[in-house]
Design a protein around this motif. Structure first.
Motif, PDB file in Angstrom:
ATOM      1  N   LEU A 106      11.066  20.853   5.819  1.00 28.67           N
ATOM      2  CA  LEU A 106      10.600  19.456   5.257  1.00 28.67           C
ATOM      3  C   LEU A 106       9.398  19.583   4.884  1.00 28.67           C
ATOM      4  O   LEU A 106       8.360  20.162   5.669  1.00 28.67           O
ATOM      5  CB  LEU A 106      10.922  18.410   6.482  1.00 28.67           C
ATOM      6  CG  LEU A 106      10.831  16.975   5.970  1.00 28.67           C
ATOM      7  CD1 LEU A 106      11.520  16.286   6.742  1.00 28.67           C
ATOM      8  CD2 LEU A 106       9.328  16.723   6.379  1.00 28.67           C
ATOM      9  N   VAL A 107       8.980  19.077   3.709  1.00 34.05           N
ATOM     10  CA  VAL A 107       7.441  19.147   3.281  1.00 34.05           C
ATOM     11  C   VAL A 107       7.246  17.728   2.976  1.00 34.05           C
ATOM     12  O   VAL A 107       7.859  17.090   2.066  1.00 34.05           O
ATOM     13  CB  VAL A 107       7.202  20.089   1.950  1.00 34.05           C
ATOM     14  CG1 VAL A 107       5.921  19.983   1.708  1.00 34.05           C
ATOM     15  CG2 VAL A 107       7.657  21.547   2.541  1.00 34.05           C
ATOM     16  N   ALA A 108       6.240  16.995   3.151  1.00 34.80           N
ATOM     17  CA  ALA A 108       5.608  15.967   2.905  1.00 34.80           C
ATOM     18  C   ALA A 108       4.157  15.930   2.425  1.00 34.80           C
ATOM     19  O   ALA A 108       3.317  16.425   3.121  1.00 34.80           O
ATOM     20  CB  ALA A 108       5.898  14.818   3.955  1.00 34.80           C
ATOM     21  N   ASN A 109       3.883  15.248   1.407  1.00 33.05           N
ATOM     22  CA  ASN A 109       2.488  15.165   0.768  1.00 33.05           C
ATOM     23  C   ASN A 109       2.098  13.633   0.813  1.00 33.05           C
ATOM     24  O   ASN A 109       2.840  12.595   0.495  1.00 33.05           O
ATOM     25  CB  ASN A 109       2.402  15.464  -0.642  1.00 33.05           C
ATOM     26  CG  ASN A 109       2.645  17.013  -0.729  1.00 33.05           C
ATOM     27  OD1 ASN A 109       2.722  17.745   0.189  1.00 33.05           O
ATOM     28  ND2 ASN A 109       2.814  17.496  -2.109  1.00 33.05           N
ATOM     29  N   THR A 110       0.892  13.516   1.156  1.00 32.34           N
ATOM     30  CA  THR A 110       0.386  11.997   1.047  1.00 32.34           C
ATOM     31  C   THR A 110      -1.294  12.191   0.632  1.00 32.34           C
ATOM     32  O   THR A 110      -1.730  13.021   0.947  1.00 32.34           O
ATOM     33  CB  THR A 110       0.456  11.183   2.296  1.00 32.34           C
ATOM     34  OG1 THR A 110      -0.022   9.956   2.269  1.00 32.34           O
ATOM     35  CG2 THR A 110      -0.424  11.681   3.365  1.00 32.34           C
TER      36      THR A 110
END
Length: 421
Positions: free
Chosen positions: A349-353
């Motif tokens: 899982l990869v999340a960018n913000t």
């Protein structure tokens, strides 16, 4: 179920079959095949001849059950296991040990033999049952491509596509009825293509040549130039995108969920990593949904599945993912939880913000599940009066983690725990 013999047939028909293939057809009680293939059999083959209905795939289980107790032969074009009926039978549940496959040289082998092209160095793209835009991903100056044509109109369609993509000078050769007595070759340039439709049984050979070798080009690695994507600004920019794909780590056959698709760039580049990769892009904005579809076609992966809806509700009916990217909607209740719950063990899982609120949420998940929390910063050189300076883009916080892949708490979490003692 009795054993099924699958016989590959070329344009040369009965004379081109091996003794084993002829023997199987002589003793068969039923023969399934396309109308063209069945017409190639001589009268001495007395089995019942059953043409495939259209659409083919839904009819396969019923027909196999119908002839389960009879000696059955299935006819295929060329090599049954190369984009052929052999694969279809396996995918419809026929055990491999129940198939006896007797292949004929494939159209690719025959075409390469005529052209003098090494088979292992030749790109093969099938347009049988696939969108013509699939060809886009294979277009590079100097490359040799064989296109498995859907019908007689495919060469003209490909010529138009090549011309529109800036590959008008490409040499095209249409090889018809390969291996048969009516074998012919017709040729011309893509941007000057005026040949009328010929035989529907054809393979198209392309020597790729571009008009402008300096125009924005595709590449094999991730991080395509931003101008290759149509966008309203909702685009994971090139350098961040390359880092994101590296963290996601696409591998053959794997499925990606791209949550908050925007312009579709992450799902598109995931699919370009390997022809067997799969991806679903979830986007709630209908205008962006259409834009993602156009971008996927333009960059050669029209197979990208685009779901119009908002997470987490839109995730309910999707297949279990091997990787998840969250590029939007992190603070929507249930999004992170639903993605984490759906992810298979060992999945990524990869999340960018870019917002503080989402960064705080990712920090909490990082402390809970470990992984890697990084801040990515990119600056571009721009004119400053008569000089040059740096213009800083908004920094991106990225959390990446392997589900079940950690050995306990992350280093940061251990430090926090130690400080509390």
């Amino acid at each position: 179920m009795s054993a099924i013999t699958v016989v590959g047939v070329g344009a040369d028909g009965w004379p081109g079959l091996s003794e084993a293939a002829r023997a199987a057809l002589h003793t068969a009680e039923a023969v399934l095949g396309g109308a063209r293939q069945l017409a190639l059999l001589p009268a001495e083959v007395t089995a019942d001849r059953v043409p495939w209905p259209s659409p083919l795939r839904p009819s396969v289980p019923g027909l196999l059950n119908r002839f389960a107790e009879r000696r059955l032969v299935v006819l295929a074009s060329g090599d049954p296991m190369f984009y052929g009926i052999g694969r279809t039978l396996i995918e419809c549940g026929v055990p491999a040990e129940s198939l006896r496959v007797l292949p004929h040289p494939s159209s690719v082998s025959l075409a390469c033999a005529r052209l003098g092209w090494p088979v292992e160095e030749t790109e093969v793209v099938t347009l049988v049952g696939r969108a013509p835009e699939t060809l886009h991903a294979a277009l590079y100056p100097g490359r040799r491509i064989l296109v498995l044509s859907a019908n007689a109109s495919t060469p003209a369609l490909v010529a138009k596509l090549l011309t529109e993509r800036g590959f008008g000078p490409s040499r095209m050769r249409v090889l018809e009825q390969l291996g048969g007595p009516a074998e012919t070759v017709r040729e011309g340039l893509a941007d000057d293509w005026s040949l009328p439709p010929g035989d529907p049984l054809n393979v198209l050979a392309i020597d790729c040549a571009a008009i402008d070798p300096n125009s924005p080009r595709q590449q094999l690695t991730s991080g395509l130039r931003d101008e290759l994507f149509e966008s309203d600004g909702q685009l994971t920019k090139r350098h961040i995108r390359a880092a994101t794909l590296a963290a996601l780590g696409p591998a053959p056959g794997e499925l990606l969920w791209d949550i908050g698709g925007g312009s579709g760039s992450i799902g598109i580049e995931w699919l370009r990593a390997h022809r067997s990769c799969r991806a679903v892009s979830v986007e709630r904005d209908p205008v962006r949904v259409e834009r993602i579809v156009r971008n996927a076609a333009s960059l050669g992966v029209p197979r990208l599945r685009v779901v119009h809806g908002a997470a987490p509700a839109a995730l309910a009916e999707l297949d279990v993912p091997d990787a998840v990217f969250i590029g939007g909607g992190l603070t929507v209740p249930g999004v992170l939880e639903s993605c984490w719950s759906a992810l298979r063990p060992g999945g990524r899982l990869v999340a960018n913000t870019v917002t503080l609120e989402s960064e705080a949420l990712l920090t909490q998940w990082y402390r809970r599940h470990g992984g890697e929390l990084v801040k990515l910063s990119v600056a571009h050189a721009v004119p400053v009066g008569g000089f040059t300076g740096w213009r800083q883009a908004m920094p991106v916080t990225q959390w990446s983690v392997v589900k079940g892949g950690g050995a306990g708490m992350s280093g940061a979490a251990e430090e926090l725990g130690g400080a509390a003692k």
